[in-house]
Design an enzyme around this catalytic site. Structure first.
Site, PDB file in Angstrom:
ATOM      1  N   GLY A 190      12.446   8.722  11.757  1.00  0.00           N
ATOM      2  CA  GLY A 190      11.518   8.769  10.626  1.00  0.00           C
ATOM      3  C   GLY A 190      10.480   9.861  10.806  1.00  0.00           C
TER       4      GLY A 190
ATOM      5  N   ASN B  46      15.608  12.150  10.388  1.00  0.00           N
ATOM      6  CA  ASN B  46      14.979  11.741   9.120  1.00  0.00           C
ATOM      7  C   ASN B  46      15.986  11.940   8.003  1.00  0.00           C
ATOM      8  N   LYS B  47      15.905  11.092   6.971  1.00  0.00           N
ATOM      9  CA  LYS B  47      16.942  11.178   5.944  1.00  0.00           C
ATOM     10  C   LYS B  47      16.815  12.419   5.068  1.00  0.00           C
TER      11      LYS B  47
ATOM     12  N   VAL C 289      19.486   6.861   9.043  1.00  0.00           N
ATOM     13  CA  VAL C 289      19.662   5.878  10.119  1.00  0.00           C
ATOM     14  C   VAL C 289      20.330   4.657   9.497  1.00  0.00           C
TER      15      VAL C 289
ATOM     16  N   GLU D 105      -4.800   3.018  -7.591  1.00  0.00           N
ATOM     17  CA  GLU D 105      -4.726   4.491  -7.567  1.00  0.00           C
ATOM     18  C   GLU D 105      -3.759   5.005  -8.641  1.00  0.00           C
TER      19      GLU D 105
ATOM     20  N   ALA E   9      -1.657   5.083   6.441  1.00  0.00           N
ATOM     21  CA  ALA E   9      -1.328   6.372   7.042  1.00  0.00           C
ATOM     22  C   ALA E   9      -2.332   6.695   8.152  1.00  0.00           C
ATOM     23  N   GLN E  10      -3.573   6.314   7.913  1.00  0.00           N
ATOM     24  CA  GLN E  10      -4.626   6.579   8.891  1.00  0.00           C
ATOM     25  C   GLN E  10      -4.250   5.995  10.262  1.00  0.00           C
TER      26      GLN E  10
ATOM     27  N   LYS F 255     -11.960  11.906  -0.700  1.00  0.00           N
ATOM     28  CA  LYS F 255     -10.522  11.584  -0.691  1.00  0.00           C
ATOM     29  C   LYS F 255      -9.705  12.848  -0.448  1.00  0.00           C
TER      30      LYS F 255
HETATM   31  P1  FAD Z   1       6.272   6.676   5.955  1.00  0.00           P
HETATM   32  O1  FAD Z   1       5.174   7.643   5.836  1.00  0.00           O
HETATM   33  O2  FAD Z   1       6.671   5.896   4.768  1.00  0.00           O
HETATM   34  O3  FAD Z   1       7.552   7.464   6.506  1.00  0.00           O
HETATM   35  C1  FAD Z   1       8.789   6.872   6.788  1.00  0.00           C
HETATM   36  C2  FAD Z   1       9.803   7.997   6.950  1.00  0.00           C
HETATM   37  O4  FAD Z   1      11.053   7.430   7.364  1.00  0.00           O
HETATM   38  C3  FAD Z   1      10.073   8.763   5.670  1.00  0.00           C
HETATM   39  O5  FAD Z   1      10.099  10.135   5.928  1.00  0.00           O
HETATM   40  C4  FAD Z   1      11.451   8.264   5.240  1.00  0.00           C
HETATM   41  O6  FAD Z   1      12.190   9.242   4.524  1.00  0.00           O
HETATM   42  C5  FAD Z   1      12.087   7.985   6.590  1.00  0.00           C
HETATM   43  N1  FAD Z   1      13.161   7.004   6.521  1.00  0.00           N
HETATM   44  C6  FAD Z   1      13.101   5.756   5.956  1.00  0.00           C
HETATM   45  N2  FAD Z   1      14.285   5.138   6.105  1.00  0.00           N
HETATM   46  C7  FAD Z   1      15.101   5.991   6.756  1.00  0.00           C
HETATM   47  C8  FAD Z   1      16.449   5.918   7.215  1.00  0.00           C
HETATM   48  N3  FAD Z   1      17.194   4.825   7.020  1.00  0.00           N
HETATM   49  N4  FAD Z   1      16.974   6.971   7.861  1.00  0.00           N
HETATM   50  C9  FAD Z   1      16.231   8.091   8.070  1.00  0.00           C
HETATM   51  N5  FAD Z   1      14.959   8.220   7.677  1.00  0.00           N
HETATM   52  C10 FAD Z   1      14.401   7.185   7.023  1.00  0.00           C
HETATM   53  N6  FAD Z   1      -2.665   4.987   3.579  1.00  0.00           N
HETATM   54  C11 FAD Z   1      -3.835   5.576   3.924  1.00  0.00           C
HETATM   55  O7  FAD Z   1      -4.246   5.503   5.097  1.00  0.00           O
HETATM   56  N7  FAD Z   1      -4.570   6.274   3.027  1.00  0.00           N
HETATM   57  C12 FAD Z   1      -4.167   6.435   1.744  1.00  0.00           C
HETATM   58  O8  FAD Z   1      -4.872   7.075   0.951  1.00  0.00           O
HETATM   59  C13 FAD Z   1      -2.949   5.831   1.346  1.00  0.00           C
HETATM   60  N8  FAD Z   1      -2.511   5.988   0.081  1.00  0.00           N
HETATM   61  C14 FAD Z   1      -1.304   5.451  -0.276  1.00  0.00           C
HETATM   62  C15 FAD Z   1      -0.857   5.665  -1.586  1.00  0.00           C
HETATM   63  C16 FAD Z   1       0.348   5.125  -1.992  1.00  0.00           C
HETATM   64  C17 FAD Z   1       0.806   5.368  -3.398  1.00  0.00           C
HETATM   65  C18 FAD Z   1       1.132   4.351  -1.072  1.00  0.00           C
HETATM   66  C19 FAD Z   1       2.459   3.787  -1.511  1.00  0.00           C
HETATM   67  C20 FAD Z   1       0.691   4.137   0.221  1.00  0.00           C
HETATM   68  C21 FAD Z   1      -0.533   4.689   0.631  1.00  0.00           C
HETATM   69  N9  FAD Z   1      -1.023   4.508   1.936  1.00  0.00           N
HETATM   70  C22 FAD Z   1      -2.209   5.088   2.312  1.00  0.00           C
HETATM   71  C23 FAD Z   1      -0.232   3.771   2.929  1.00  0.00           C
HETATM   72  C24 FAD Z   1       0.579   4.785   3.757  1.00  0.00           C
HETATM   73  O9  FAD Z   1       1.250   5.680   2.913  1.00  0.00           O
HETATM   74  C25 FAD Z   1       1.588   4.126   4.692  1.00  0.00           C
HETATM   75  O10 FAD Z   1       0.911   3.186   5.492  1.00  0.00           O
HETATM   76  C26 FAD Z   1       2.229   5.198   5.558  1.00  0.00           C
HETATM   77  O11 FAD Z   1       3.040   6.034   4.777  1.00  0.00           O
HETATM   78  C27 FAD Z   1       3.055   4.602   6.694  1.00  0.00           C
HETATM   79  O12 FAD Z   1       3.506   5.634   7.504  1.00  0.00           O
HETATM   80  P2  FAD Z   1       4.912   5.529   8.246  1.00  0.00           P
HETATM   81  O13 FAD Z   1       5.019   6.703   9.135  1.00  0.00           O
HETATM   82  O14 FAD Z   1       5.065   4.172   8.835  1.00  0.00           O
HETATM   83  O15 FAD Z   1       5.991   5.606   7.088  1.00  0.00           O
HETATM   84  P1  NAD Z   2      -1.471  -4.648  -0.997  1.00  0.00           P
HETATM   85  O1  NAD Z   2      -0.742  -5.714  -0.274  1.00  0.00           O
HETATM   86  O2  NAD Z   2      -2.672  -4.083  -0.388  1.00  0.00           O
HETATM   87  O3  NAD Z   2      -1.852  -5.141  -2.462  1.00  0.00           O
HETATM   88  C1  NAD Z   2      -0.904  -5.820  -3.244  1.00  0.00           C
HETATM   89  C2  NAD Z   2      -1.598  -6.571  -4.357  1.00  0.00           C
HETATM   90  O4  NAD Z   2      -0.609  -7.215  -5.147  1.00  0.00           O
HETATM   91  C3  NAD Z   2      -2.547  -7.658  -3.859  1.00  0.00           C
HETATM   92  O5  NAD Z   2      -3.773  -7.507  -4.505  1.00  0.00           O
HETATM   93  C4  NAD Z   2      -1.833  -8.952  -4.217  1.00  0.00           C
HETATM   94  O6  NAD Z   2      -2.726  -9.996  -4.512  1.00  0.00           O
HETATM   95  C5  NAD Z   2      -1.051  -8.530  -5.451  1.00  0.00           C
HETATM   96  N1  NAD Z   2       0.118  -9.385  -5.724  1.00  0.00           N
HETATM   97  C6  NAD Z   2       0.938  -9.988  -4.829  1.00  0.00           C
HETATM   98  N2  NAD Z   2       1.878 -10.715  -5.471  1.00  0.00           N
HETATM   99  C7  NAD Z   2       1.661 -10.554  -6.793  1.00  0.00           C
HETATM  100  C8  NAD Z   2       2.304 -11.033  -7.965  1.00  0.00           C
HETATM  101  N3  NAD Z   2       3.376 -11.841  -7.891  1.00  0.00           N
HETATM  102  N4  NAD Z   2       1.814 -10.666  -9.161  1.00  0.00           N
HETATM  103  C9  NAD Z   2       0.746  -9.842  -9.259  1.00  0.00           C
HETATM  104  N5  NAD Z   2       0.090  -9.371  -8.186  1.00  0.00           N
HETATM  105  C10 NAD Z   2       0.546  -9.702  -6.964  1.00  0.00           C
HETATM  106  O7  NAD Z   2      -0.353  -3.507  -1.253  1.00  0.00           O
HETATM  107  P2  NAD Z   2      -0.543  -1.969  -1.638  1.00  0.00           P
HETATM  108  O8  NAD Z   2      -1.615  -1.775  -2.628  1.00  0.00           O
HETATM  109  O9  NAD Z   2       0.825  -1.475  -1.967  1.00  0.00           O
HETATM  110  O10 NAD Z   2      -1.014  -1.314  -0.274  1.00  0.00           O
HETATM  111  C11 NAD Z   2      -0.138  -1.312   0.853  1.00  0.00           C
HETATM  112  C12 NAD Z   2      -0.870  -0.718   2.043  1.00  0.00           C
HETATM  113  O11 NAD Z   2      -1.116   0.664   1.803  1.00  0.00           O
HETATM  114  C13 NAD Z   2      -2.224  -1.378   2.285  1.00  0.00           C
HETATM  115  O12 NAD Z   2      -2.437  -1.438   3.663  1.00  0.00           O
HETATM  116  C14 NAD Z   2      -3.197  -0.406   1.672  1.00  0.00           C
HETATM  117  O13 NAD Z   2      -4.470  -0.416   2.308  1.00  0.00           O
HETATM  118  C15 NAD Z   2      -2.503   0.921   1.900  1.00  0.00           C
HETATM  119  N6  NAD Z   2      -2.910   1.873   0.860  1.00  0.00           N
HETATM  120  C16 NAD Z   2      -4.063   2.557   1.086  1.00  0.00           C
HETATM  121  C17 NAD Z   2      -4.516   3.436   0.128  1.00  0.00           C
HETATM  122  C18 NAD Z   2      -5.802   4.194   0.379  1.00  0.00           C
HETATM  123  O14 NAD Z   2      -6.345   4.083   1.476  1.00  0.00           O
HETATM  124  N7  NAD Z   2      -6.286   4.959  -0.574  1.00  0.00           N
HETATM  125  C19 NAD Z   2      -3.791   3.618  -1.059  1.00  0.00           C
HETATM  126  C20 NAD Z   2      -2.629   2.882  -1.262  1.00  0.00           C
HETATM  127  C21 NAD Z   2      -2.199   2.002  -0.289  1.00  0.00           C
END
Ligand code: FAD
Ligand code: NAD
Length: 403
Positions: A10, A37-38, A80, A169, A317-318, A377
């Site tokens: 990954g 990585n995929k 994978v 967001e 991600a942090q 941000k």
């Molecule tokens: P990922 O970053 O998801 O990476 C996983 C990698 O594995 C990818 O490259 C994928 O292609 C690869 N992979 C998966 N399956 C396979 C496979 N079978 N074979 C090969 N490769 C594979 N967190 C913050 O701290 N701040 C934020 O502002 C924030 N904003 C977010 C906004 C959104 C919309 C979302 C959805 C999440 C956000 N998060 C944020 C949460 C954060 O993105 C995740 O916690 C973070 O991406 C996790 O990192 P990771 O390395 O575990 O996985």
């Molecule tokens: P989350 O688990 O944080 O929030 C999911 C929300 O969905 C909750 O409020 C929950 O009560 C609600 N929910 C659950 N079941 C439901 C249902 N049946 N119907 C309606 N609502 C329901 O998930 P997320 O927002 O995807 O975040 C995932 C992770 O990524 C978290 O750790 C978050 O902190 C992180 N993240 C961080 C940022 C950032 O730092 N800017 C941005 C996006 C995600």
């Protein structure tokens, strides 16, 4: 003596940070580093709400992995397919790999909690292609509304399930994008409905209540309606059912349903031979899996308890990036028979964007809203690029519209 093989699965925040740090600490004569990585690119998962809403292009949110790795690392573009830590074997679409040290960094999948219909009928912001699909689906619905002789306005209804950070967001971006889309497709804006459905009694459960009120008010101004304390209990081809009170279930027809209500680890973890819960492995203090001395877990596949609060750290991600650094250090320690270091989370706060020009956040012991939070941000997003790819990548991909 044979060089040890370090196999990293990954190239997300956890895996890629591990690799860019390994390539600093370990040279090619000391170990073979293989990254699988995929895709041959890394995408910024933290920008997927922007890709999904169409406020940035998918290309803006990704970059080639080759631009951040050096000759110390062998990159394999492969899917994978299975992990077996007892046999020390990883099956991929490009063949089988073995290892001396394994790092599992395969990220997250959407958690649907077994709610009927969600897997088939809801879209998600899980990776760059699902985000692209969200954008194109919304545009398709808008385009087909304009073509219909008998108009079905529910095609212009977008339901977002979950008001966590992802849902909020995404709604913030949609709030900015919808007026543009309406102009593009000649659609009266009042026909569009943006509905956020949250199960808990508040949006952004657990976050600072003053900032939550600000976010709700700002999104309401952008046309977002909230249905709070009303869990989605089923999704169908036509929309969703939400539970209102003990008996009452309401059906809401919608052209687009985006499920943003929680995450779990990658399903491959569940058949790896390591105990997990919701595909997340409860790691030891040095980021190794329980029972397996040679297996590290990074990011959303790892589960780590905050000893102070007794609650798990949220998957972000942090934290994934901080874990990548310590995993790289600890692999080097193990190679030289040294004791490993404990992971200590340095919580730098949280910022939730409400579109390109607005946000809420906590950092440096203070609360931020509006343009200042939005600038913060962008600094956070740019810092993530800098930590992986230095100044070059930051200049190429960074966000610099601070005002
Ligand atoms: P990922 O970053 O998801 O990476 C996983 C990698 O594995 C990818 O490259 C994928 O292609 C690869 N992979 C998966 N399956 C396979 C496979 N079978 N074979 C090969 N490769 C594979 N967190 C913050 O701290 N701040 C934020 O502002 C924030 N904003 C977010 C906004 C959104 C919309 C979302 C959805 C999440 C956000 N998060 C944020 C949460 C954060 O993105 C995740 O916690 C973070 O991406 C996790 O990192 P990771 O390395 O575990 O996985
Ligand atoms: P989350 O688990 O944080 O929030 C999911 C929300 O969905 C909750 O409020 C929950 O009560 C609600 N929910 C659950 N079941 C439901 C249902 N049946 N119907 C309606 N609502 C329901 O998930 P997320 O927002 O995807 O975040 C995932 C992770 O990524 C978290 O750790 C978050 O902190 C992180 N993240 C961080 C940022 C950032 O730092 N800017 C941005 C996006 C995600």
């Amino acid at each position: 003596m044979k060089r040890p093989t370090i196999l990293v699965l990954g190239a997300g925040y956890g895996g890629l940070t591990t690799v860019v740090n390994l390539q600093k600490f370990v040279n090619v004569n000391e170990a073979e580093i293989i990254l699988v990585n995929k895709n041959d690119y890394h995408y910024e998962t933290t920008w997927l709400h922007e890709v999904g809403a169409g406020t940035i292009s998918p290309d803006k949110a990704r970059y080639p992995i080759s631009t951040v790795i050096n000759q110390n690392v062998t990159f394999v573009k492969a899917n994978v397919e299975s992990i077996d830590v007892n046999l020390k074997k990883v099956e991929t679409s490009s063949g089988e790999f073995t290892y001396d040290y394994l790092v599992i960094g395969l990220g997250f999948e959407g958690e649907t909690f077994g709610i009927p219909g969600l897997k088939d009928h809801a879209l998600s912001l899980t990776n760059i292609n699902t985000a692209r699909q969200v954008r194109e689906h919304i545009e398709y619905q808008f385009a087909s509304w304009t073509l219909d002789d008998i108009k079905d306005d529910s095609k212009l209804t977008i339901i977002v399930g979950g008001a966590g950070f992802t849902g909020i967001e995404f709604l913030g971006e949609l709030g900015n994008r919808i007026p543009e889309l309406c102009r593009e497709f000649d659609i009266p804006q009042e026909k569009v409905r943006l509905l956020c459905v949250e199960a808990a009694p508040t949006v952004l459960p657990g976050f600072d209540s003053e900032l939550v009120d600000y976010a709700k008010a700002q999104l309401t101004k952008k046309g977002v309606e909230f249905s709070i304390g009303t869990p989605i209990v089923e999704a169908t081809e036509e929309g969703v059912k939400i539970k209102k009170g003990d008996e009452d279930v309401e059906f809401i027809k919608a052209g687009t349903v985006v499920w943003a209500a929680g995450v779990r680890g990658n399903a491959l973890v569940e058949s790896s031979g390591i105990e997990s819960h919701r595909a997340r492995i409860a790691v030891r203090g040095d980021m190794r899996s329980p029972d397996f001395e040679d297996v590290f877990v990074a990011g959303d596949c790892a589960f780590l308890l905050n000893e102070e609060t007794g609650r798990p750290y949220p998957p972000t991600a942090q934290i994934a990036m901080q874990q990548g650094v310590i995993i790289a250090k600890n692999i080097k320690h193990l190679m030289y028979g040294e004791p490993t270091e404990q992971f200590v989370y340095d919580d730098k706060g949280a910022v939730c964007s409400l579109g390109d020009n607005d946000a809420i956040g906590t950092a440096f012991g203070r609360k931020f809203t509006g343009k200042r939070a939005s600038a913060l941000k962008k600094v956070v997003d740019d810092r993530a690029l800098y930590l992986v790819g230095g100044v070059g990548l930051t200049v190429k991909k960074g966000k610099f519209k601070f005002l």
